[in-house]
Motif scaffolding. Sequence first.
Motif, PDB file in Angstrom:
ATOM      1  N   GLU A  84    -123.011  78.218-103.358  1.00 57.05           N
ATOM      2  CA  GLU A  84    -121.737  78.639-102.759  1.00 57.05           C
ATOM      3  C   GLU A  84    -120.723  77.507-102.966  1.00 57.05           C
ATOM      4  O   GLU A  84    -119.560  77.746-103.250  1.00 57.05           O
ATOM      5  CB  GLU A  84    -121.924  78.908-101.265  1.00 57.05           C
ATOM      6  N   LYS A 130    -125.379  80.548-101.515  1.00 57.04           N
ATOM      7  CA  LYS A 130    -125.043  81.909-101.081  1.00 57.04           C
ATOM      8  C   LYS A 130    -126.299  82.559-100.502  1.00 57.04           C
ATOM      9  O   LYS A 130    -127.416  82.129-100.810  1.00 57.04           O
ATOM     10  CB  LYS A 130    -124.557  82.734-102.267  1.00 57.04           C
ATOM     11  N   ARG A 131    -126.095  83.618 -99.733  1.00 57.25           N
ATOM     12  CA  ARG A 131    -127.235  84.355 -99.167  1.00 57.25           C
ATOM     13  C   ARG A 131    -127.850  85.201-100.280  1.00 57.25           C
ATOM     14  O   ARG A 131    -127.194  86.095-100.811  1.00 57.25           O
ATOM     15  CB  ARG A 131    -126.712  85.248 -98.044  1.00 57.25           C
ATOM     16  N   SER A 176    -122.521  75.673 -95.807  1.00 56.83           N
ATOM     17  CA  SER A 176    -123.687  76.292 -96.457  1.00 56.83           C
ATOM     18  C   SER A 176    -123.610  76.028 -97.955  1.00 56.83           C
ATOM     19  O   SER A 176    -122.632  76.409 -98.601  1.00 56.83           O
ATOM     20  CB  SER A 176    -123.694  77.804 -96.233  1.00 56.83           C
ATOM     21  N   TYR A 220    -118.471  89.006-101.939  1.00 62.17           N
ATOM     22  CA  TYR A 220    -119.148  87.985-101.148  1.00 62.17           C
ATOM     23  C   TYR A 220    -118.854  86.594-101.734  1.00 62.17           C
ATOM     24  O   TYR A 220    -119.332  86.263-102.812  1.00 62.17           O
ATOM     25  CB  TYR A 220    -120.653  88.279-101.096  1.00 62.17           C
ATOM     26  N   ARG A 221    -118.045  85.824-101.026  1.00 61.05           N
ATOM     27  CA  ARG A 221    -117.627  84.458-101.398  1.00 61.05           C
ATOM     28  C   ARG A 221    -117.027  84.397-102.808  1.00 61.05           C
ATOM     29  O   ARG A 221    -117.234  83.434-103.539  1.00 61.05           O
ATOM     30  CB  ARG A 221    -118.803  83.471-101.282  1.00 61.05           C
ATOM     31  N   GLN A 222    -116.293  85.449-103.155  1.00 60.61           N
ATOM     32  CA  GLN A 222    -115.614  85.414-104.449  1.00 60.61           C
ATOM     33  C   GLN A 222    -114.339  86.256-104.434  1.00 60.61           C
ATOM     34  O   GLN A 222    -114.158  87.114-103.563  1.00 60.61           O
ATOM     35  CB  GLN A 222    -116.542  85.871-105.564  1.00 60.61           C
ATOM     36  N   GLU A 260    -128.269  80.653-105.504  1.00 59.51           N
ATOM     37  CA  GLU A 260    -126.992  80.493-106.213  1.00 59.51           C
ATOM     38  C   GLU A 260    -126.068  79.625-105.357  1.00 59.51           C
ATOM     39  O   GLU A 260    -126.016  79.789-104.129  1.00 59.51           O
ATOM     40  CB  GLU A 260    -126.371  81.886-106.415  1.00 59.51           C
ATOM     41  N   GLU A 264    -114.676  88.813 -92.256  1.00 55.65           N
ATOM     42  CA  GLU A 264    -114.292  88.089 -93.475  1.00 55.65           C
ATOM     43  C   GLU A 264    -112.816  88.330 -93.752  1.00 55.65           C
ATOM     44  O   GLU A 264    -112.193  89.253 -93.223  1.00 55.65           O
ATOM     45  CB  GLU A 264    -115.167  88.493 -94.671  1.00 55.65           C
ATOM     46  N   MET A 285    -112.406  81.939-101.653  1.00 52.52           N
ATOM     47  CA  MET A 285    -113.835  82.119-101.382  1.00 52.52           C
ATOM     48  C   MET A 285    -114.108  83.401-100.591  1.00 52.52           C
ATOM     49  O   MET A 285    -115.251  83.680-100.261  1.00 52.52           O
ATOM     50  CB  MET A 285    -114.363  80.934-100.555  1.00 52.52           C
ATOM     51  N   ASN A 315    -115.716  72.971 -99.250  1.00 52.42           N
ATOM     52  CA  ASN A 315    -116.767  73.681 -99.991  1.00 52.42           C
ATOM     53  C   ASN A 315    -116.868  73.109-101.403  1.00 52.42           C
ATOM     54  O   ASN A 315    -117.222  73.817-102.334  1.00 52.42           O
ATOM     55  CB  ASN A 315    -116.444  75.180-100.038  1.00 52.42           C
ATOM     56  N   LYS A 363    -118.657  74.485-104.733  1.00 53.81           N
ATOM     57  CA  LYS A 363    -118.178  74.265-106.104  1.00 53.81           C
ATOM     58  C   LYS A 363    -118.415  72.798-106.452  1.00 53.81           C
ATOM     59  O   LYS A 363    -117.946  71.917-105.719  1.00 53.81           O
ATOM     60  CB  LYS A 363    -116.666  74.532-106.201  1.00 53.81           C
TER      61      LYS A 363
END
Length: 308
Positions: free
Chosen positions: A296, A229-230, A226, A175-177, A294, A146, A138, A71, A298
Amino acid sequence: MSKHQWYKDLQRKIKHGVLRIDEPLCKYTMTKLGGSADILVIPTTIDETEATVRYAYEHDIPLLLLGNGSNMVVRDGGVRGIVLHLSKLNQIKIEGTSVHAEGGANIFDVSRLSGAKSLTGFEFACGIPGSVGGAMAMNAGAYGGEIKDIIVQVTVLTKEGKRIVLSKDELELGYRQSIITKKGYYVLSADFNLQIGSQEEINAKMADLTYQRESKQPLEFPSAGSVFKRPPGYYAGKLIQDSGLQGKGFGGAEVSVKHAGFIVNKNNATATDYIQTIEMVKSEVKKNFGVDLELEVKIVGEEKETND
Ligand code: FAD
């Protein structure tokens, strides 16, 4: 202090692990692009990991933790300072319904080993190509599951090299954080709790999720999964698809024709190609739908210096 001095100093601390200077990071990231790390350390023990973190802290050297690089996009100028890669800290232990995994273990190995012991709860991760540390950082997730659902606690090193244990609540998983990226902690290991399930159902679920992934994702090309982010109320892939961007890009990078949420390295892309494609997608989606995508992924490291 120069990177050559860092290398010399670290030679005294990294006795069994790998220590390299000017190491190309395209070998360690799934986009297969980007520049080199001044110093790359792949420790074989927690002691070597701690020694590297303390050395970086004491000498004010930037330190980046690279997991499986699934990622992460490394800019063409590479990463200054030390890159720490935990791929050799990859032990997985299962006792009853408890699973303990080191930070460098593959999350899909943890998922599949747990499944093979008739433990349910980890099936969602059977195709996520990250490390345990990266998945924790993530709060990785897929197909309705998740990390947050199964984590009990995580052992991390602080920037100063102090070992602490964080409970699920302290991890601030969203969410992813997580608090891991916010505070710059380094994940050494994670403990999960699963349930006893039916072997047949677990196998069927993993087979179904693998089929869905293989049929929808461009796994034949290097990518970072991906990219965005969604956005609340939308799907990034749908917005990109409806903007007519599939197949478009810069240089060797292209918005996947198979899954619009992925940008693939189709033909020897540089990081500049990849990042320009990201920027193009963001600006087109903003223009067409007024939505700010935004990231996802890095993006790390420095631009390549040019002579002009
Ligand atoms: P990296 O990419 O190496 O790093 C990501 C971030 O985590 C960085 O900030 C890094 O510093 C940090 N990090 C890594 N290891 C540690 C550690 N030990 N301690 C502290 N910080 C650390 N993600 C999903 O959530 N669901 C999916 O279904 C999914 N599918 C994917 C499919 C493909 C084909 C690809 C290429 C990627 C996919 N991803 C998916 C993205 C990615 O696999 C996850 O985000 C994964 O959790 C990242 O782990 P990594 O080890 O590769 O981390």
